[in-house]
Design an enzyme around this catalytic site. Sequence first.
Site, PDB file in Angstrom:
ATOM      1  N   TYR A  92       0.880  -1.183   0.000  1.00 24.64           N
ATOM      2  CA  TYR A  92       0.000   0.000   0.000  1.00 24.64           C
ATOM      3  C   TYR A  92       0.909   1.221   0.000  1.00 24.64           C
ATOM      4  O   TYR A  92       2.058   1.161  -0.462  1.00 24.64           O
ATOM      5  CB  TYR A  92      -0.903  -0.138   1.250  1.00 24.64           C
ATOM      6  CG  TYR A  92      -1.922   0.930   1.462  1.00 24.64           C
ATOM      7  CD1 TYR A  92      -2.901   1.205   0.510  1.00 24.64           C
ATOM      8  CD2 TYR A  92      -1.935   1.671   2.650  1.00 24.64           C
ATOM      9  CE1 TYR A  92      -3.858   2.190   0.742  1.00 24.64           C
ATOM     10  CE2 TYR A  92      -2.887   2.647   2.882  1.00 24.64           C
ATOM     11  CZ  TYR A  92      -3.841   2.908   1.922  1.00 24.64           C
ATOM     12  OH  TYR A  92      -4.790   3.881   2.152  1.00 24.64           O
ATOM     13  N   LYS A 165      -5.848  -1.157  -2.210  1.00 24.23           N
ATOM     14  CA  LYS A 165      -6.895  -0.912  -1.209  1.00 24.23           C
ATOM     15  C   LYS A 165      -7.589  -2.229  -0.859  1.00 24.23           C
ATOM     16  O   LYS A 165      -7.907  -2.503   0.292  1.00 24.23           O
ATOM     17  CB  LYS A 165      -7.917   0.101  -1.736  1.00 24.23           C
ATOM     18  CG  LYS A 165      -7.365   1.506  -1.923  1.00 24.23           C
ATOM     19  CD  LYS A 165      -7.603   2.408  -0.729  1.00 24.23           C
ATOM     20  CE  LYS A 165      -6.783   3.697  -0.846  1.00 24.23           C
ATOM     21  NZ  LYS A 165      -6.862   4.587   0.303  1.00 24.23           N
TER      22      LYS A 165
END
Length: 546
Positions: A92, A165
């Site tokens: 991420y 995500k």
Amino acid sequence: MTQTADNILNNPFLNKGTAFTQSERQALGLTGTLPAVVQTIDEQAQQAYAQFQSKPNDLEKRLFLMTLFNENRTLFFHLMDQHVVEFMPIVYDPTVADSIEQYSHLFTDSQGAAFISVDDPDSIEDTLRNAANGRDIRLVVVTDAEGILGMGDWGVNGVDIAVGKLMVYTAAAGIDPSQVLPVSIDAGTNNQQLLDDPLYLGNHHKRVYGDAYYDVIDRFVTAERKLFPESLLHWEDFGRSNAKVILDKYQDQMPTFNDDIQGTGMVVLAGILGALNISHEDIRDQKFVFFGSGSAGMGIAHQIFDELQRAGLSADEARQHLYAVDKQGLLFSDTPDLTAAQTEFARNRQDFNNATDLTTLAQVVATVHPTVLIGTSTQPGAFTADLVKDMAAHTDRPIIFPLSNPTKLAEAKALDLLKWTDGRALIATGIPVGDVTYNGTTYHIGQGNNALMYPGLGFGLIASTATVLNGETLSAACHALGGLVDTTQPGAAVLPPVDQLTDFSQKIAEVVAQSVVDQHLNKEPIADVRQAVADMKWVPEYKPVD
Ligand SMILES: NC(=O)c1ccc[n+]([C@@H]2O[C@H](COP(=O)([O-])OP(=O)(O)OC[C@H]3O[C@@H](n4cnc5c(N)ncnc54)[C@H](O)[C@@H]3O)[C@@H](O)[C@H]2O)c1
Ligand SMILES: O=C(O)C[C@H](O)C(=O)O
Ligand SMILES: [Mn+2]
């Protein structure tokens, strides 16, 4: 359909690699397609982790993890579960930013994403159907990548943020990875570097706006609801001019949210509530300056505006606590080119006797004396020593959140903020930062990133079969996260640490699901909310294959 060895070993949802038992190998026609030893998932994880550690930099580590993810989802998430704090910045933010910039050059696998082209709206439904491949999709993350983090327009490359995500959703909250779908809407790009690059994998034309664009969005939403009627739709990194328009259009019709507007608003309010727990102050006594009044900035303003009203202020009173600053300086109702969201929080020029001077953040801070300063401006270093010292001269515990991502865009560094305020600042940053020691005290810095919020929020909505997400539920989730700080320690963080991500995501999910059920917004009957959340949780362990 009978599975062949080939399509089992190449299906990341079915593949166990060397962990297929002898009897499974026989039953599935895998005999002889794998080395003799049958490994446990922990043996596989240990071996994979050693490979991960041998990689020389974060991007190489990410590429290795993505290969594992492409080959075997269960093993990937088993490993991520063991190393969540270490893996979050790799899969991420911030490393995802590097992989987006280089996506077209590094491309080896579509990672199960659906690619919608603005030039081919008739294929939208087929695209979603093909990418889902018969799976029961419960969660869609869609991006058109016009505003990737603070890096601007990255066209089709931005699909990596949707994938990233979703990885965090599974790692944090336990959504079944076979029930998710990342979607890229390729509306073109205004990034000249991409348009000039023969290897760029997206449409080689400028971005399409207006009716043609909204028609594609509408056709996407219609197909998405038709094919995946039980799903939650999460919007990510749309441009400032479209994000709120889209949210406003669909938010009352289906379970949906915009992460940059709402997820960020929620995590920031939670961080402010955490900070006020530490300083023992009241939210009604705060003055909030938002530097960068785009999707995130105005989403945060909106969430605080809502909270101030819940605390008893009228809408007009609440607005007096909010100061939205953008490129033009403090935003006034007569400032040209305000966005719809900015209009809501623009101030009356008559309320300031030096209105014409309020064109810089420093002047706004000097005039307003904010107690809370939020950065979502994409302007690195914008919170300067002078400005922060000026703020800190007028409040005991200045709350300062430099939230712009990735790392190179942050408005300030945590250590500097502590130095400039003699250790008094209550800080959260967009990207993860380690502990900071200043004047003998160790400060834990909360990560003010929507990743602390959206997994629990989304999971709670899906588990409770929510039909819509409303302000009541948003507020409940903010308070659930904001109430978790340990205020007893000097240097306590304003938000709980990422090593507790799975625990507090579960708590947020339960609170969200309870709020949905209390308001009768659930589609299916739910007898026991905690049980409904527990039942939906996917665990990264191999299941026997029949
Ligand atoms: N930490 C988090 O969870 C989180 C969540 C969302 C966004 N963000 C970050 O916030 C930043 C903004 O994201 P967004 O989605 O709101 O983008 P956006 O484009 O909607 O908003 C950015 C705003 O900053 C303004 N701006 C640009 N230069 C400025 C300057 N010199 N002075 C004042 N304002 C200026 C722009 O005009 C725009 O209104 C990005 O860096 C993003 O990574 C962080
Ligand atoms: O992606 C992130 O790290 C948070 C946020 O959604 C952003 O756009 O910066
Ligand atoms: Mn985002």
